[in-house]
Scaffold this active site. Sequence first.
Site, short mmCIF file in Angstrom:
data_model
loop_
_atom_site.label_atom_id
_atom_site.label_comp_id
_atom_site.label_asym_id
_atom_site.label_seq_id
_atom_site.Cartn_x
_atom_site.Cartn_y
_atom_site.Cartn_z
CG LEU A 1 36.58 25.49 41.46
CD1 LEU A 1 36.38 26.13 42.83
CD2 LEU A 1 36.77 26.56 40.41
CG ASN B 1 43.05 23.12 34.90
OD1 ASN B 1 41.89 23.33 35.20
ND2 ASN B 1 43.91 24.10 34.69
CD GLU C 1 36.30 23.95 32.42
OE1 GLU C 1 36.95 23.82 33.48
OE2 GLU C 1 36.59 24.77 31.55
CB ILE D 1 36.63 46.49 38.22
CG1 ILE D 1 37.49 47.20 39.28
CG2 ILE D 1 37.47 46.08 37.00
CD1 ILE D 1 38.51 46.31 39.97
CB SER E 1 35.94 36.56 30.54
OG SER E 1 36.59 37.80 30.43
#
Length: 562
Positions: free
Chosen positions: A50, A75, A77, A289, A364
């Site tokens: 990604l 994987n 940052e 949501i 989040s």
Amino acid sequence: MCGIWALFGSDECLSVQCLSAMKIAHRGPDAFRFENVNGFTNCCFGFHRLAVVDQLYGMQPIRVKRFPYLWLCYNGEIYNFKQLQKQFGFDFQTLVDGEVILHLYNRGGIEQTASMLDGVFAFILLDTANRKVFLARDTYGVRPLFKVLTDDGFLGVCSEAKGLINLKHSTSLCSKVEPFLPGHYEVLDLKPSGKVASVELVKFHSCKDEPLHVACDTVEALPSAGFDLETVKSNIRILFENAVRKRLMAHRRIGCLLSGGLDSSLVAAVLLKLMKEINISYPLQTFAIGMENSPDLLAARKVAAHIGSEHHEVILNTEEGIQAIEEVIFSLETYDITTIRASIGMYLVSKYIRKKTDSVVIFSGEGSDELTQGYIYFHKAPSPEEAAEESERLLKELYLFDVLRADRTTAAHGLELRVPFLDHRFTSYYLSLPAELRIPKNGIEKYLLRLSFEDSNLLPKEILWRPKEAFSDGIASVKKSWFSILQDYIDQQVDDLLLEKAAEKYPFNPPKTKESYYYRQIFEKHYSGRSSWLPHYWMPRWVKATDPSARTLKHYKSATQE
């Protein structure tokens, strides 16, 4: 966010084994590479990308001219890569943050490398010159990593267990796939045959310890020390804002999940403030949501109006939620009750973000409940010291529960999660505070965190002091929670007799309810015999709870029924 996969010492044809790597293709929808290791025909790397940083030179495994013997698949940052580059005078070949891992390793070995990384990461580093393989994972396991190692030295490593369970090997048909422990690195010897032998597994960081990379942080030293309340509140604000700021590193659009609870609201408010400061040209998209007029939707709407975000609401209908259960369990690789309940909403909102927007990097609020004692049952803690111990236990187990949920539900839709509450510097400071300061006060959990931001005007007062709402409950109506809706459906799916014999069929972590049995059946369908991935169910402590939902606790009932 990417998907990494590697094999060392495979007896089977790599082109066949490569099919397993495709099981994690969702983690990197932009590109895929499969690469053999020179001189080791039975060793290879697989990578699903990604593209978030350096879209031109970001493919992996990363190899640079200066260190032709090093291969890196990672994987995550690394937020302090520029500070490390400056401090040590590293000469980078790419703009990829992960390249710093190669330079750090060359400079000081694996222990210094793992300890100096400020970020979230899981990596596989191969040193063919010294015949070593290294695995490492960040303190809280924000980025996932699984491994399988057979008795004869065949090693498989992957971001998710589903990329390893169908590997073929001559001597072992059912080798133990297990999660790699957060905050650890492992050293393995690479033999001429391509097989490996484990040398040591080392814990390089504990959540209470101030990280070594503080010297390379954008906030080098806090302006004042001591535990007087005003100093503590100021330091909490400084470190939290710093945690959000460093996570702005991205070449793709940033968005934020927003439930309207304290944690996600604080993240969204600070995030939008900092985006304005650095003149990011697009508006912040926030996402909520819930069922029509659910507590979360109403609260999130208030927050979005207050901070001025471009707000999106996803209306959850019961049928859609129930239909998603199986694909959610397949994504999660767990049968934990509360994790599955909370994941359904997060999975569906992530699906919406991927299909309907161009936001890819998603902030989040995970980690706050564990760190700042946000669960309702903390009101029942026998003492501040026991509450502090429980907070640390929860943080150590995040990779089995909330962090697992947050990673898998977003990664299933090719999104990258950022969780500022789990910043190493912020968490180690918060845990260093006296236990008495961190407990719930005046019947309100996370009291210190709320108090720290009371005069900031970042959030409306009613949101800043909004009581805890379990995610699986907040998305439903007040009258009927999401978990009771699920239970009503599942009651029709599981026969009483099946539940009576559950302990015979599933002796490890036997299901005690129909809901639990239903989830376990689905899990075993996809991951038969792998129940040990979940050492125990998530349940509240110090209360006689038979269900993990906050709604079943007396304190929660009194708060919502007034």
